[in-house]
Design an enzyme around this catalytic site. Structure first.
Site, PDB file in Angstrom:
ATOM      1  N   CYS A 108       6.281  14.869  42.682  1.00 16.00           N
ATOM      2  CA  CYS A 108       6.554  15.955  43.616  1.00 16.00           C
ATOM      3  C   CYS A 108       6.254  15.537  45.051  1.00 16.00           C
ATOM      4  O   CYS A 108       5.238  14.893  45.315  1.00 16.00           O
ATOM      5  CB  CYS A 108       5.701  17.171  43.223  1.00 16.00           C
ATOM      6  SG  CYS A 108       5.922  18.572  44.328  1.00 16.00           S
ATOM      7  N   CYS A 137      13.992  30.730  47.029  1.00 18.98           N
ATOM      8  CA  CYS A 137      12.819  30.065  46.481  1.00 18.98           C
ATOM      9  C   CYS A 137      11.764  30.015  47.584  1.00 18.98           C
ATOM     10  O   CYS A 137      12.008  29.460  48.650  1.00 18.98           O
ATOM     11  CB  CYS A 137      13.258  28.661  46.056  1.00 18.98           C
ATOM     12  SG  CYS A 137      11.918  27.635  45.535  1.00 18.98           S
ATOM     13  N   CYS A 180       1.091  16.561  41.295  1.00 18.94           N
ATOM     14  CA  CYS A 180       2.084  16.021  40.354  1.00 18.94           C
ATOM     15  C   CYS A 180       2.727  14.796  41.002  1.00 18.94           C
ATOM     16  O   CYS A 180       3.119  14.850  42.173  1.00 18.94           O
ATOM     17  CB  CYS A 180       3.145  17.084  40.044  1.00 18.94           C
ATOM     18  SG  CYS A 180       2.458  18.548  39.270  1.00 18.94           S
ATOM     19  N   SER A 211       6.227  24.557  34.117  1.00 17.12           N
ATOM     20  CA  SER A 211       6.696  23.183  34.361  1.00 17.12           C
ATOM     21  C   SER A 211       6.031  22.273  33.340  1.00 17.12           C
ATOM     22  O   SER A 211       4.877  21.889  33.502  1.00 17.12           O
ATOM     23  CB  SER A 211       6.323  22.761  35.782  1.00 17.12           C
ATOM     24  OG  SER A 211       6.866  23.685  36.696  1.00 17.12           O
ATOM     25  N   GLU A 248       8.321  25.804  53.383  1.00 18.77           N
ATOM     26  CA  GLU A 248       9.767  25.795  53.190  1.00 18.77           C
ATOM     27  C   GLU A 248      10.223  26.914  52.278  1.00 18.77           C
ATOM     28  O   GLU A 248       9.507  27.315  51.365  1.00 18.77           O
ATOM     29  CB  GLU A 248      10.171  24.499  52.492  1.00 18.77           C
ATOM     30  CG  GLU A 248       9.864  23.295  53.275  1.00 18.77           C
ATOM     31  CD  GLU A 248      10.000  22.069  52.400  1.00 18.77           C
ATOM     32  OE1 GLU A 248       9.296  21.103  52.671  1.00 18.77           O
ATOM     33  OE2 GLU A 248      10.779  22.092  51.441  1.00 18.77           O
ATOM     34  N   SER A 305       6.863  30.246  38.900  1.00 20.27           N
ATOM     35  CA  SER A 305       6.816  28.922  38.270  1.00 20.27           C
ATOM     36  C   SER A 305       5.423  28.329  38.405  1.00 20.27           C
ATOM     37  O   SER A 305       4.868  28.262  39.492  1.00 20.27           O
ATOM     38  CB  SER A 305       7.841  28.011  38.947  1.00 20.27           C
ATOM     39  OG  SER A 305       7.814  26.736  38.372  1.00 20.27           O
ATOM     40  N   CYS A 331      11.436  20.925  46.464  1.00 19.79           N
ATOM     41  CA  CYS A 331      10.339  21.544  47.201  1.00 19.79           C
ATOM     42  C   CYS A 331       9.420  20.533  47.868  1.00 19.79           C
ATOM     43  O   CYS A 331       9.087  19.509  47.321  1.00 19.79           O
ATOM     44  CB  CYS A 331       9.526  22.455  46.285  1.00 19.79           C
ATOM     45  SG  CYS A 331       8.501  21.570  45.141  1.00 19.79           S
ATOM     46  N   CYS A 342      -0.393  21.703  48.360  1.00 23.85           N
ATOM     47  CA  CYS A 342      -0.660  21.978  46.941  1.00 23.85           C
ATOM     48  C   CYS A 342      -1.788  21.073  46.479  1.00 23.85           C
ATOM     49  O   CYS A 342      -1.954  19.967  46.975  1.00 23.85           O
ATOM     50  CB  CYS A 342       0.605  21.697  46.126  1.00 23.85           C
ATOM     51  SG  CYS A 342       0.470  22.177  44.387  1.00 23.85           S
TER      52      CYS A 342
HETATM   53  N1  SAH Z   1       3.528  24.559  41.301  1.00 26.35           N
HETATM   54  C1  SAH Z   1       4.573  25.240  40.643  1.00 26.35           C
HETATM   55  C2  SAH Z   1       5.773  25.605  41.516  1.00 26.35           C
HETATM   56  C3  SAH Z   1       6.217  24.607  42.542  1.00 26.35           C
HETATM   57  S1  SAH Z   1       7.121  23.214  41.994  1.00 26.35           S
HETATM   58  C4  SAH Z   1       5.014  24.479  39.410  1.00 26.35           C
HETATM   59  O1  SAH Z   1       4.477  23.402  39.167  1.00 26.35           O
HETATM   60  O2  SAH Z   1       5.845  24.980  38.663  1.00 26.35           O
HETATM   61  C5  SAH Z   1       8.652  23.854  41.463  1.00 26.35           C
HETATM   62  C6  SAH Z   1       9.303  23.068  40.357  1.00 26.35           C
HETATM   63  O3  SAH Z   1       9.878  21.861  40.854  1.00 26.35           O
HETATM   64  C7  SAH Z   1       8.362  22.676  39.249  1.00 26.35           C
HETATM   65  O4  SAH Z   1       8.996  22.824  38.010  1.00 26.35           O
HETATM   66  C8  SAH Z   1       8.120  21.205  39.559  1.00 26.35           C
HETATM   67  O5  SAH Z   1       7.635  20.520  38.458  1.00 26.35           O
HETATM   68  C9  SAH Z   1       9.507  20.794  40.004  1.00 26.35           C
HETATM   69  N2  SAH Z   1       9.589  19.551  40.746  1.00 26.35           N
HETATM   70  C10 SAH Z   1       8.756  19.058  41.682  1.00 26.35           C
HETATM   71  N3  SAH Z   1       9.185  17.872  42.117  1.00 26.35           N
HETATM   72  C11 SAH Z   1      10.317  17.599  41.455  1.00 26.35           C
HETATM   73  C12 SAH Z   1      11.234  16.514  41.458  1.00 26.35           C
HETATM   74  N4  SAH Z   1      11.027  15.465  42.231  1.00 26.35           N
HETATM   75  N5  SAH Z   1      12.301  16.576  40.631  1.00 26.35           N
HETATM   76  C13 SAH Z   1      12.501  17.656  39.828  1.00 26.35           C
HETATM   77  N6  SAH Z   1      11.681  18.710  39.772  1.00 26.35           N
HETATM   78  C14 SAH Z   1      10.588  18.680  40.569  1.00 26.35           C
END
Ligand code: SAH
Length: 342
Positions: free
Chosen positions: A119, A105, A116, A214, A92, A191, A332, A112
């Protein structure tokens, strides 16, 4: 087919070296590099290159691109695309319109490995890394569909950029080359969930892009739970690497902090965060967590405001971010997961 080289993943000097090996004049590499940056999808478009040369290049190289499969437009003007690569895998890209221009973006991996818990990608499977050309193709594909020029790029889509370090670094060098796509380093941000060794390596490159970490929690116990990768790292090592980054590059680090009701949004958390930020040139972005079907709920507006106030009063630079594209699952990974489940 498999012997064809992915030319859009090559730096200008690599194309030059290969061209010399092929018996071509070195300056031809720059012509081709410019065409590729301009979005050429075949050698036949390269009108200032002799026909025989084009035919020879076609026998050596492949120009990869990304095909749009789905497009969603949010009421706030955010566009989200599902783009497909030549092997059928999809990622995406999300386009946001700001006063200063268009920010795209992009994704860096198919899936991945970081898992997390909040996510959407923690539910999809990890398939593979993206090549530099596949990252560039996301930008070019969206530009072509909408007839616009992207002014800012964020590596914040699907994937962990530093888990695909070499390809990401190469992509940044290609997309920022003033002889090619020529986007300013200051208009690019990367990021990461915070891999200290890679943050240190990246600092040594001194590229001038913005590094965004993050963070999402200020105690290991909580961070371990919501970001399992933290079990292998720990906050101390992460913060040390961020200090190293700022001292080596002179650039501030942006910290993302997604606020989750009852998990990381207490006054104690904000005071701890303020303490962690001491000695780092930083900027904290607070954002209510986006509901992706996990057990986590966003903190209330009042709680977020209060959290921000405490940070501000301790001298921490902080922004409360708007949520864009919530009606099209722009967070994302949400679209890829939906398409996998269809
Ligand atoms: N792997 C990288 C980039 C991809 S995620 C990272 O961890 O930074 C991009 C951003 O979206 C990161 O800050 C991640 O923590 C955040 N993110 C993912 N899911 C989310 C959610 N449900 N609500 C808010 N931020 C989220």
């Amino acid at each position: 087919m498999s012997a064809l080289l992915d030319i859009k993943s090559m730096l200008l000097n690599e194309i030059e070296d290969k061209f010399v090996d092929l018996g071509l004049k070195k300056y031809k590499a720059l012509q081709v590099f410019r065409w590729l940056a301009a979005g050429a999808e075949s050698f036949s478009e390269m009108s200032d290159i002799a026909k025989e040369t084009r035919a020879m290049l076609e026998s050596q190289y492949i120009i990869l691109k990304a095909e749009p499969v789905e497009q969603h437009k949010s009421a706030d003007g955010t566009f989200k695309y599902l783009l497909r690569f030549s092997d059928g895998n999809c990622v995406e890209s999300v386009l946001m319109k700001y006063k200063y221009g268009f920010a795209l973006c992009i994704s860096t991996q198919v899936g991945c490995r970081m898992r997390c818990r909040f996510c959407a990608n923690s539910k999809g499977t990890f398939v593979r890394n993206l090549t530099p050309s596949e990252m560039l193709s996301q930008v070019q594909s969206v530009q072509k569909i909408l007839g616009i020029r992207v002014s800012n790029i964020t590596l914040m889509g699907i994937g962990e950029p530093f888990d695909n370090y070499q390809n990401v670094l190469k992509f940044l060098k290609i997309v920022c080359s003033d002889k090619g796509f020529a986007i300013g380093m200051r208009h690019v941000s990367v990021s990461t969930c915070g891999l200290p060794e890679k943050i240190r390596l990246f600092a040594k490159e001194r590229l001038g892009v913005t590094l965004s970490v993050s963070l999402h929690a200020v105690e290991d116990e909580i961070r371990n739970k919501i970001m399992p990768i933290n079990n292998k790292i720990g906050l101390d090592k992460l913060i040390d690497s961020c200090k190293y980054y700022t001292s080596r590059t002179g650039r501030r680090v942006s910290f993302e902090y997604a606020m989750v009701d009852g998990v990381n949004d207490s006054e104690r958390d904000s005071e701890r965060l303020a303490r962690l930020m001491r000695g780092i040139i930083s900027h904290v972005n607070l954002i209510p967590i986006n509901n992706t079907g996990s057990e986590f709920r966003p903190s209330s507006k009042e709680k977020i405001e209060r959290f921000a106030k405490i940070l501000l009063s301790s001298g921490v630079k902080v922004t409360v971010r708007r949520v864009l594209g919530a009606d099209i699952n722009a967070s994302c990974g949400q679209l890829r997961v939906t398409s996998l489940n269809k």
